[in-house]
Scaffold this motif. Structure first.
Motif, mmCIF file in Angstrom:
data_model
loop_
_atom_site.group_PDB
_atom_site.id
_atom_site.type_symbol
_atom_site.label_atom_id
_atom_site.label_comp_id
_atom_site.label_asym_id
_atom_site.label_seq_id
_atom_site.Cartn_x
_atom_site.Cartn_y
_atom_site.Cartn_z
ATOM 1 N N LYS A 261 8.473 -3.604 6.553
ATOM 2 C CA LYS A 261 9.096 -3.063 7.769
ATOM 3 C C LYS A 261 8.024 -2.827 8.845
ATOM 4 O O LYS A 261 8.233 -3.153 10.016
ATOM 5 C CB LYS A 261 9.819 -1.756 7.425
ATOM 6 C CG LYS A 261 10.513 -1.096 8.562
ATOM 7 C CD LYS A 261 11.872 -1.664 8.811
ATOM 8 C CE LYS A 261 12.610 -0.771 9.799
ATOM 9 N NZ LYS A 261 13.797 -1.379 10.316
ATOM 10 N N ALA A 262 6.867 -2.292 8.448
ATOM 11 C CA ALA A 262 5.783 -2.064 9.401
ATOM 12 C C ALA A 262 5.287 -3.391 9.978
ATOM 13 O O ALA A 262 5.110 -3.518 11.197
ATOM 14 C CB ALA A 262 4.639 -1.315 8.716
ATOM 15 N N LEU A 263 5.065 -4.370 9.122
ATOM 16 C CA LEU A 263 4.578 -5.668 9.589
ATOM 17 C C LEU A 263 5.588 -6.335 10.514
ATOM 18 O O LEU A 263 5.230 -6.831 11.584
ATOM 19 C CB LEU A 263 4.262 -6.580 8.404
ATOM 20 C CG LEU A 263 3.760 -7.977 8.749
ATOM 21 C CD1 LEU A 263 2.488 -7.921 9.594
ATOM 22 C CD2 LEU A 263 3.534 -8.782 7.486
ATOM 23 N N LEU A 264 6.847 -6.330 10.135
ATOM 24 C CA LEU A 264 7.875 -6.960 10.970
ATOM 25 C C LEU A 264 8.011 -6.260 12.320
ATOM 26 O O LEU A 264 8.245 -6.910 13.340
ATOM 27 C CB LEU A 264 9.217 -6.976 10.239
ATOM 28 C CG LEU A 264 9.301 -7.922 9.047
ATOM 29 C CD1 LEU A 264 10.629 -7.740 8.319
ATOM 30 C CD2 LEU A 264 9.098 -9.359 9.459
ATOM 31 N N LYS B 22 10.619 -0.021 14.141
ATOM 32 C CA LYS B 22 9.916 0.656 13.058
ATOM 33 C C LYS B 22 10.660 1.883 12.550
ATOM 34 O O LYS B 22 10.207 2.535 11.624
ATOM 35 C CB LYS B 22 8.489 1.002 13.461
ATOM 36 C CG LYS B 22 8.334 1.997 14.563
ATOM 37 C CD LYS B 22 6.843 2.211 14.820
ATOM 38 C CE LYS B 22 6.628 3.217 15.912
ATOM 39 N NZ LYS B 22 5.203 3.440 16.144
ATOM 40 N N SER B 23 11.823 2.175 13.124
ATOM 41 C CA SER B 23 12.599 3.326 12.651
ATOM 42 C C SER B 23 13.278 2.993 11.323
ATOM 43 O O SER B 23 13.653 1.856 11.068
ATOM 44 C CB SER B 23 13.636 3.734 13.696
ATOM 45 O OG SER B 23 14.552 2.699 13.897
ATOM 46 N N LEU C 132 14.200 6.383 3.119
ATOM 47 C CA LEU C 132 12.982 5.638 3.432
ATOM 48 C C LEU C 132 12.095 6.432 4.376
ATOM 49 O O LEU C 132 12.570 7.292 5.112
ATOM 50 C CB LEU C 132 13.335 4.297 4.067
ATOM 51 C CG LEU C 132 14.216 3.367 3.240
ATOM 52 C CD1 LEU C 132 14.537 2.107 4.016
ATOM 53 C CD2 LEU C 132 13.553 3.032 1.931
ATOM 54 N N VAL C 133 10.827 6.131 4.348
ATOM 55 C CA VAL C 133 9.888 6.753 5.276
ATOM 56 C C VAL C 133 9.163 5.649 6.038
ATOM 57 O O VAL C 133 8.931 4.559 5.513
ATOM 58 C CB VAL C 133 8.867 7.660 4.555
ATOM 59 C CG1 VAL C 133 9.551 8.860 3.948
ATOM 60 C CG2 VAL C 133 8.101 6.904 3.497
ATOM 61 N N ALA C 134 8.829 5.949 7.277
ATOM 62 C CA ALA C 134 8.121 4.982 8.111
ATOM 63 C C ALA C 134 6.686 4.835 7.624
ATOM 64 O O ALA C 134 6.130 5.749 7.007
ATOM 65 C CB ALA C 134 8.137 5.439 9.562
ATOM 66 N N GLY C 135 6.100 3.710 7.923
ATOM 67 C CA GLY C 135 4.704 3.488 7.587
ATOM 68 C C GLY C 135 3.803 4.436 8.362
ATOM 69 O O GLY C 135 4.120 4.844 9.477
ATOM 70 N N SER C 136 2.676 4.780 7.768
ATOM 71 C CA SER C 136 1.730 5.682 8.414
ATOM 72 C C SER C 136 1.029 4.969 9.569
ATOM 73 O O SER C 136 1.003 3.725 9.639
ATOM 74 C CB SER C 136 0.687 6.160 7.403
ATOM 75 O OG SER C 136 -0.136 5.071 7.001
ATOM 76 N N VAL D 155 0.829 -1.204 0.000
ATOM 77 C CA VAL D 155 0.000 0.000 0.000
ATOM 78 C C VAL D 155 0.866 1.259 0.000
ATOM 79 O O VAL D 155 0.574 2.213 -0.720
ATOM 80 C CB VAL D 155 -0.967 -0.005 1.208
ATOM 81 C CG1 VAL D 155 -1.596 1.356 1.427
ATOM 82 C CG2 VAL D 155 -2.037 -1.061 1.020
ATOM 83 N N GLU D 156 1.909 1.263 0.781
ATOM 84 C CA GLU D 156 2.776 2.450 0.872
ATOM 85 C C GLU D 156 4.149 2.216 0.254
ATOM 86 O O GLU D 156 5.089 2.950 0.517
ATOM 87 C CB GLU D 156 2.891 2.889 2.333
ATOM 88 C CG GLU D 156 1.560 3.355 2.876
ATOM 89 C CD GLU D 156 1.631 3.922 4.274
ATOM 90 O OE1 GLU D 156 2.740 4.185 4.778
ATOM 91 O OE2 GLU D 156 0.557 4.109 4.869
ATOM 92 N N GLY D 157 4.256 1.211 -0.560
ATOM 93 C CA GLY D 157 5.511 0.943 -1.252
ATOM 94 C C GLY D 157 6.432 0.032 -0.474
ATOM 95 O O GLY D 157 6.239 -0.242 0.704
#
Length: 75
Positions: A34-37, A45-46, A51-55, A26-28
């Motif tokens: 990274k968000a799921l892990l 999550k950093s 790269l940008v963190a998930g929303s 969804v966010e690339g």
């Protein structure tokens, strides 16, 4: 599961994983994985630039889907 002749269980697992797989992108890439892990406590999550963190919305969606997966596994 299919090799074991359990098509019904294979289809159920495929449907359960389908939404998680969709959320991964969804966010690339690699934001989703990274968000799921990080929700699974397998990494932080950093992220570093560029790269940008998930929303927070993505984290919420993953959290809801993981809850549904656990409920399905326990039933």
């Amino acid at each position: 599961l299919m090799d074991a002749g359990n098509a019904h269980a294979a289809e159920a697992l495929d449907q359960e994983l389908k939404r998680l797989n969709e959320l991964l992108f969804v966010e690339g890439n690699p934001t989703g994985i990274k968000a799921l892990l990080s929700l699974l406590n397998l990494c932080s999550k950093s992220v570093r630039l560029p790269l940008v963190a998930g929303s927070s919305d993505l984290f919420d969606q993953f959290g809801e889907q993981l809850k549904l997966s656990v409920m399905t596994a326990n039933s």
